[in-house]
Design an enzyme around this catalytic site. Sequence first.
Site, PDB file in Angstrom:
ATOM      1  CG  HIS A 187      -1.960   1.055   1.227  1.00  0.00           C
ATOM      2  ND1 HIS A 187      -3.215   0.861   1.768  1.00  0.00           N
ATOM      3  CD2 HIS A 187      -1.968   2.326   0.740  1.00  0.00           C
ATOM      4  CE1 HIS A 187      -3.934   1.965   1.631  1.00  0.00           C
ATOM      5  NE2 HIS A 187      -3.182   2.868   1.015  1.00  0.00           N
ATOM      6  CD  GLU A 232      -4.515  -2.979   0.758  1.00  0.00           C
ATOM      7  OE1 GLU A 232      -5.102  -4.014   1.105  1.00  0.00           O
ATOM      8  OE2 GLU A 232      -4.030  -2.157   1.569  1.00  0.00           O
ATOM      9  CG  HIS A 257      -8.170  -2.290   8.851  1.00  0.00           C
ATOM     10  ND1 HIS A 257      -7.350  -1.458   8.116  1.00  0.00           N
ATOM     11  CD2 HIS A 257      -8.168  -1.789  10.088  1.00  0.00           C
ATOM     12  CE1 HIS A 257      -6.892  -0.489   8.872  1.00  0.00           C
ATOM     13  NE2 HIS A 257      -7.371  -0.671  10.085  1.00  0.00           N
TER      14      HIS A 257
END
Length: 238
Positions: free
Chosen positions: A43, A70, A191
């Site tokens: 990410h 991401e 998450h």
Amino acid sequence: MTKLSVNINKFATLRNSRGGNNPDVVKAAIDAQLFGADGVTVHPRPDERHIRYQDVYEIKKIITTEFNIEGNSQEQKFVDLVLDVRPHQVTLVPDALGQITSNHGWDTIRHKDYLVEIVGKFKAAGIRVSLFVDPVIPMVEGAAATGTDRIELYTEAYAHGFHTDREKAIAPYRAAAIRAAELGLGLNAGHDLDLQNLAFFAHNIPGLAEVSIGHALISDALYLGYENTIQLYKRQLQ
């Protein structure tokens, strides 16, 4: 079986805190695959405080499983990176500039026109697209209307509620998963999933294709070892 994609951002955080190349982020990606991960997630953020844009190019060279990038597609630099690297999957996350970590999904109704455009751009390049969404039925339905291939359910609320009432915590995720399947959407999640809450989640969410886990997995690896930890997480998904 649900696939495990290992987010290696924390290796980059540690490297950047000292300078140099220790730990080696590319080796972390190589080893994740050797140790049984089904994919690697990164990410990159504009300030490159963990994964650097150059890391993404270097990791692409050694990927033998699946590469998931991401990030916030409202940043043109991110869009250009993804279109240049062409990973297997791009996960679009509505991060604000300087945000420490992702903390909400897309409002797929409010941002429909934008999402239709950006999803179409990535799909035209042959990249599978996943939208980060909260477990809210209208948001799932809105995601389907954008043409995305998959959604990724934002699981922080589940993780927070797991130890007090796991059935209550997972109920909206189960409902969202069922609706996603009805709409023909693939399903990812991520998450705050960890060794305590992952198995219950995976066993109760129909059609779960992939989980992306970074912080908890890397934290566990400090005590349990990298290879052993990846295998422990894989077992939760069996």
